[in-house]
Design a protein around this motif. Sequence first.
Motif, mmCIF file in Angstrom:
data_model
loop_
_atom_site.group_PDB
_atom_site.id
_atom_site.type_symbol
_atom_site.label_atom_id
_atom_site.label_comp_id
_atom_site.label_asym_id
_atom_site.label_seq_id
_atom_site.Cartn_x
_atom_site.Cartn_y
_atom_site.Cartn_z
ATOM 1 N N GLN A 105 43.345 49.021 -99.085
ATOM 2 C CA GLN A 105 43.462 50.024 -100.142
ATOM 3 C C GLN A 105 43.601 49.427 -101.538
ATOM 4 O O GLN A 105 43.432 50.130 -102.527
ATOM 5 C CB GLN A 105 44.653 50.932 -99.856
ATOM 6 N N ALA A 106 43.859 48.134 -101.648
ATOM 7 C CA ALA A 106 44.060 47.492 -102.953
ATOM 8 C C ALA A 106 42.756 47.438 -103.744
ATOM 9 O O ALA A 106 41.661 47.509 -103.178
ATOM 10 C CB ALA A 106 44.597 46.075 -102.749
ATOM 11 N N ASP A 107 42.884 47.305 -105.037
ATOM 12 C CA ASP A 107 41.723 47.111 -105.912
ATOM 13 C C ASP A 107 41.352 45.631 -105.867
ATOM 14 O O ASP A 107 42.035 44.795 -106.433
ATOM 15 C CB ASP A 107 42.070 47.531 -107.340
ATOM 16 N N TRP A 108 40.278 45.325 -105.190
ATOM 17 C CA TRP A 108 39.859 43.937 -105.020
ATOM 18 C C TRP A 108 39.291 43.344 -106.293
ATOM 19 O O TRP A 108 39.244 42.125 -106.450
ATOM 20 C CB TRP A 108 38.843 43.818 -103.891
ATOM 21 N N SER A 109 38.821 44.163 -107.210
ATOM 22 C CA SER A 109 38.179 43.643 -108.416
ATOM 23 C C SER A 109 39.132 42.801 -109.256
ATOM 24 O O SER A 109 38.696 41.887 -109.950
ATOM 25 C CB SER A 109 37.582 44.774 -109.244
ATOM 26 N N ASP A 110 40.435 43.095 -109.193
ATOM 27 C CA ASP A 110 41.374 42.311 -109.987
ATOM 28 C C ASP A 110 41.604 40.917 -109.411
ATOM 29 O O ASP A 110 42.279 40.099 -110.013
ATOM 30 C CB ASP A 110 42.699 43.063 -110.171
ATOM 31 N N ARG A 111 41.034 40.619 -108.266
ATOM 32 C CA ARG A 111 41.171 39.298 -107.645
ATOM 33 C C ARG A 111 39.960 38.412 -107.882
ATOM 34 O O ARG A 111 39.947 37.250 -107.506
ATOM 35 C CB ARG A 111 41.428 39.458 -106.154
ATOM 36 N N ALA A 112 38.929 38.957 -108.510
ATOM 37 C CA ALA A 112 37.680 38.213 -108.714
ATOM 38 C C ALA A 112 37.877 36.977 -109.585
ATOM 39 O O ALA A 112 37.283 35.925 -109.313
ATOM 40 C CB ALA A 112 36.616 39.126 -109.318
ATOM 41 N N ASP A 113 38.692 37.078 -110.618
ATOM 42 C CA ASP A 113 38.897 35.932 -111.500
ATOM 43 C C ASP A 113 39.528 34.752 -110.766
ATOM 44 O O ASP A 113 39.173 33.597 -111.028
ATOM 45 C CB ASP A 113 39.764 36.314 -112.703
ATOM 46 N N ALA A 114 40.458 35.032 -109.872
ATOM 47 C CA ALA A 114 41.095 33.953 -109.114
ATOM 48 C C ALA A 114 40.073 33.237 -108.236
ATOM 49 O O ALA A 114 40.070 32.002 -108.144
ATOM 50 C CB ALA A 114 42.244 34.496 -108.262
ATOM 51 N N PHE A 115 39.185 34.007 -107.598
ATOM 52 C CA PHE A 115 38.125 33.391 -106.794
ATOM 53 C C PHE A 115 37.123 32.651 -107.669
ATOM 54 O O PHE A 115 36.705 31.539 -107.352
ATOM 55 C CB PHE A 115 37.388 34.438 -105.954
ATOM 56 N N ALA A 116 36.734 33.268 -108.776
ATOM 57 C CA ALA A 116 35.740 32.662 -109.658
ATOM 58 C C ALA A 116 36.233 31.329 -110.213
ATOM 59 O O ALA A 116 35.453 30.386 -110.355
ATOM 60 C CB ALA A 116 35.391 33.618 -110.799
ATOM 61 N N ALA A 117 37.516 31.248 -110.515
ATOM 62 C CA ALA A 117 38.061 30.006 -111.062
ATOM 63 C C ALA A 117 37.914 28.846 -110.077
ATOM 64 O O ALA A 117 37.785 27.695 -110.486
ATOM 65 C CB ALA A 117 39.529 30.198 -111.442
ATOM 66 N N LEU A 118 37.935 29.149 -108.781
ATOM 67 C CA LEU A 118 37.790 28.098 -107.769
ATOM 68 C C LEU A 118 36.331 27.765 -107.483
ATOM 69 O O LEU A 118 36.046 26.818 -106.762
ATOM 70 C CB LEU A 118 38.471 28.530 -106.467
ATOM 71 N N GLY A 119 35.411 28.521 -108.071
ATOM 72 C CA GLY A 119 34.002 28.393 -107.740
ATOM 73 C C GLY A 119 33.233 27.357 -108.528
ATOM 74 O O GLY A 119 32.024 27.495 -108.681
ATOM 75 N N HIS A 120 33.899 26.342 -109.020
ATOM 76 C CA HIS A 120 33.198 25.292 -109.768
ATOM 77 C C HIS A 120 33.724 23.923 -109.317
ATOM 78 O O HIS A 120 34.939 23.723 -109.240
ATOM 79 C CB HIS A 120 33.438 25.479 -111.267
ATOM 80 N N PRO A 121 32.834 22.978 -109.031
ATOM 81 C CA PRO A 121 33.264 21.656 -108.539
ATOM 82 C C PRO A 121 34.212 20.922 -109.487
ATOM 83 O O PRO A 121 35.139 20.249 -109.026
ATOM 84 C CB PRO A 121 31.959 20.878 -108.372
ATOM 85 N N VAL A 122 34.014 21.065 -110.790
ATOM 86 C CA VAL A 122 34.900 20.383 -111.736
ATOM 87 C C VAL A 122 36.304 20.961 -111.650
ATOM 88 O O VAL A 122 37.291 20.231 -111.666
ATOM 89 C CB VAL A 122 34.343 20.457 -113.182
ATOM 90 N N ARG A 123 36.418 22.276 -111.523
ATOM 91 C CA ARG A 123 37.741 22.899 -111.434
ATOM 92 C C ARG A 123 38.452 22.498 -110.149
ATOM 93 O O ARG A 123 39.665 22.243 -110.148
ATOM 94 C CB ARG A 123 37.625 24.418 -111.547
ATOM 95 N N LEU A 124 37.702 22.431 -109.063
ATOM 96 C CA LEU A 124 38.310 21.989 -107.807
ATOM 97 C C LEU A 124 38.794 20.544 -107.929
ATOM 98 O O LEU A 124 39.875 20.197 -107.445
ATOM 99 C CB LEU A 124 37.323 22.141 -106.651
ATOM 100 N N ARG A 125 38.024 19.714 -108.582
ATOM 101 C CA ARG A 125 38.444 18.321 -108.764
ATOM 102 C C ARG A 125 39.687 18.260 -109.644
ATOM 103 O O ARG A 125 40.608 17.489 -109.371
ATOM 104 C CB ARG A 125 37.325 17.492 -109.378
ATOM 105 N N LEU A 126 39.724 19.035 -110.713
ATOM 106 C CA LEU A 126 40.911 19.057 -111.570
ATOM 107 C C LEU A 126 42.158 19.450 -110.778
ATOM 108 O O LEU A 126 43.217 18.823 -110.913
ATOM 109 C CB LEU A 126 40.707 20.015 -112.746
ATOM 110 N N LEU A 127 42.033 20.465 -109.938
ATOM 111 C CA LEU A 127 43.177 20.886 -109.122
ATOM 112 C C LEU A 127 43.620 19.762 -108.194
ATOM 113 O O LEU A 127 44.823 19.489 -108.054
ATOM 114 C CB LEU A 127 42.823 22.143 -108.325
#
Length: 182
Positions: A94-116
């Motif tokens: 029942q939750a609004d999933w759209s507000d979670r897109a940014d969290a997923f999108a932030a993980l969707g880049h190899p440079v960001r994953l390497r930084l983490l």
Amino acid sequence: MGLEERVTDLERRLAELERPEGGGGEGVSSEQGGAGPESPVREGFWALEGFKEQLAQAGSGAREGGVLFTGAVGLPTGERYEWQYGELTDHLIQADWSDRADAFAALGHPVRLRLLREILTGRRTAAELTGLDGLGTTGQTYHHLRQLTAAGWLHSTARGRYEVPPSRVVPLLVALTLTTAP
């Protein structure tokens, strides 16, 4: 331990104390590990069975089931995190999933994953991170750091230091595990 490290440790501890405790049933786990096909930990669905018992005790609101993830993590930096989170299926659906897109999108880049990964293994300052090979220009690195911070995967201190917030260490590792799960 120098003053900067002591202040950073105090900020981390404060963040742990200020972590919201409501809604999803997050907290410290007393069990370690998880069972998987190649896991050296206890066989069977011991975490799942305990979760199902809690759902049964919760009554009709938990009839549709739920999701649980947990972890006991020791990082190369010496930091330890034990964390668990559970959510009922009907709340998730029942939750609004759209507000979670940014969290997923932030993980969707190899440079960001390497930084983490670099931050989890001890490279914490902007100078250390921008000096790494293969991350692009300093401006590009700062762009990625801002996106990770905006999505909640990083916390920035006033002294140009970055850390993965304690409440996000296990979820980050769970997200990575999901990419390799059968």
